[in-house]
Design a protein around this motif. Structure first.
Motif, short mmCIF file in Angstrom:
data_model
loop_
_atom_site.label_atom_id
_atom_site.label_comp_id
_atom_site.label_asym_id
_atom_site.label_seq_id
_atom_site.Cartn_x
_atom_site.Cartn_y
_atom_site.Cartn_z
N CYS A 86 0.85 -1.19 0.00
CA CYS A 86 0.00 0.00 0.00
C CYS A 86 0.89 1.24 0.00
O CYS A 86 1.70 1.43 0.91
CB CYS A 86 -0.93 0.02 1.21
SG CYS A 86 -1.95 1.50 1.20
N ASN A 88 -0.74 4.25 -0.68
CA ASN A 88 -1.68 5.36 -0.59
C ASN A 88 -1.28 6.27 0.57
O ASN A 88 -0.39 5.93 1.35
CB ASN A 88 -3.10 4.81 -0.41
CG ASN A 88 -4.13 5.73 -1.03
OD1 ASN A 88 -4.11 6.93 -0.81
ND2 ASN A 88 -5.03 5.17 -1.81
N LEU A 90 -1.81 7.45 3.72
CA LEU A 90 -1.41 7.19 5.10
C LEU A 90 -0.25 6.21 5.17
O LEU A 90 0.74 6.44 5.87
CB LEU A 90 -2.60 6.69 5.92
CG LEU A 90 -2.30 6.56 7.41
CD1 LEU A 90 -1.86 7.89 8.01
CD2 LEU A 90 -3.51 6.04 8.16
N CYS A 91 -0.36 5.10 4.43
CA CYS A 91 0.73 4.13 4.44
C CYS A 91 2.01 4.75 3.90
O CYS A 91 3.10 4.51 4.44
CB CYS A 91 0.37 2.89 3.62
SG CYS A 91 -0.71 1.74 4.51
N CYS A 136 -5.33 2.18 -1.22
CA CYS A 136 -5.67 1.91 0.18
C CYS A 136 -6.26 0.51 0.35
O CYS A 136 -7.21 0.13 -0.32
CB CYS A 136 -6.65 2.96 0.68
SG CYS A 136 -7.10 2.69 2.40
N LEU A 137 -5.65 -0.26 1.26
CA LEU A 137 -6.08 -1.64 1.49
C LEU A 137 -7.05 -1.74 2.66
O LEU A 137 -7.28 -2.82 3.20
CB LEU A 137 -4.85 -2.53 1.73
CG LEU A 137 -3.91 -2.67 0.52
CD1 LEU A 137 -2.61 -3.38 0.91
CD2 LEU A 137 -4.59 -3.42 -0.62
N ALA A 138 -7.61 -0.60 3.05
CA ALA A 138 -8.63 -0.55 4.10
C ALA A 138 -8.11 -1.05 5.44
O ALA A 138 -8.81 -1.74 6.17
CB ALA A 138 -9.88 -1.34 3.66
N ALA A 139 -6.86 -0.74 5.73
CA ALA A 139 -6.29 -1.12 7.02
C ALA A 139 -5.39 0.01 7.50
O ALA A 139 -4.30 -0.22 8.03
CB ALA A 139 -5.51 -2.42 6.89
N CYS A 140 -5.85 1.25 7.31
CA CYS A 140 -5.00 2.42 7.59
C CYS A 140 -4.56 2.47 9.05
O CYS A 140 -3.51 3.00 9.37
CB CYS A 140 -5.73 3.71 7.24
SG CYS A 140 -6.51 3.71 5.64
N VAL A 145 0.87 -1.23 5.65
CA VAL A 145 0.49 -2.63 5.45
C VAL A 145 0.87 -3.08 4.03
O VAL A 145 1.00 -2.28 3.11
CB VAL A 145 -1.02 -2.86 5.65
CG1 VAL A 145 -1.45 -2.51 7.05
CG2 VAL A 145 -1.85 -2.10 4.63
S1 FES Z 1 -3.60 4.04 3.19
FE1 FES Z 1 -2.74 2.02 3.37
S2 FES Z 1 -4.38 0.85 4.15
FE2 FES Z 1 -5.25 2.82 3.88
#
Ligand code: FES
Length: 240
Positions: A86, A88, A90-91, A136-140, A145
């Motif tokens: 990920c 995106n 946040l990650c 985003c893998l929905a585990a922010c 992750v």
């Molecule tokens: S930004 Fe990585 S899981 Fe949401």
């Protein structure tokens, strides 16, 4: 060109018929059908597109439009494992960009980093790995992750990610942080199509704790403190 009947045997034809039978209209079965063909070759080949089109009474162009829209369908042969990092927002800020860069360099050859959706090793063979950027893998809450064949590895570091891919290259299957045990990409694709080698093993194959402590922290805190959500306006009207 190879005919789809040469690539997809009687078992796959039977599975295709079973998938189609789950839907009121054949064309609705396209997404699991694409996972089924991907479980055979590790990607959606031109034969796979034609097979789906023939089975669902669609044109090759209609199937291609779907295949090229969704990133889970691959147009080039993949490795035994698909590693999705990920990157995106946040990650990325928490180290995902650095992890991706580290893995690209580690899996590359002769100083050339592996590119997005490129494979280290011979596609399909044991220890081969396809690397990709993932949205985003929905585990922010567990950032940064990554996933291997769509199973989660939470709170990663550059070092833990390198150790993970090294273990995969040696043929090991490190246990994901949560969720089902790790399998290979083709088997995961078969599961996504709705097939499990041993139905009695269904629970062991796909089940596992899916919620992390961090994910449940807000709900746990509210429960401990006796916090409840305010009544919805229509609920108040019904009781008033
Ligand atoms: S930004 Fe990585 S899981 Fe949401």
């Amino acid at each position: 060109m190879t005919e789809s009947t040469e690539v997809f045997d009687a078992d796959i034809h039977a599975k295709a018929a079973e998938i189609i039978g789950r839907y009121p209209v054949a064309r609705s079965a396209l997404l699991p059908m694409l996972h089924l063909v991907q479980s055979v070759q590790g990607y959606v080949s031109q034969e796979g597109i034609s097979f789906c089109a023939e089975q669902l009474d669609l044109t090759d162009a209609e199937v291609s439009a779907v295949v090229t829209f969704y990133t889970m369908y691959k147009r080039k042969p993949c490795g035994e494992h698909l590693v999705s990092v990920c990157t995106n927002t946040l990650c990325a800020a928490m180290g995902g960009d650095a992890i991706y860069k580290k893995l690209a360099g580690h899996l590359g050859e002769n100083g050339t980093p592996l590119g997005h959706e490129q494979t280290s090793g011979t596609p399909g063979e044991q220890g081969s790995i396809t690397l990709e950027h993932a949205e985003c893998l929905a585990a922010c809450d567990l950032a940064p992750v990554l996933q291997v064949n769509y199973e989660y590895y939470d709170n990663q570091t550059e070092q833990s990610a390198v150790e993970l891919v090294d273990a995969l290259r040696k043929g090991e299957r490190p246990q994901p942080t949560r969720g089902a045990p790790l399998t290979d990409l083709k088997s995961a694709e078969q599961q996504l199509a709705g097939f499990f080698p041993d139905e009695e093993q269904f629970t062991a194959d796909v089940d596992g704790p899916s919620a992390a402590e961090e994910t449940l922290r807000g709900a746990t805190l509210a429960q401990d403190r006796g916090w409840v959500a305010p009544a919805m306006r229509d609920e108040e009207a019904n009781h008033g």
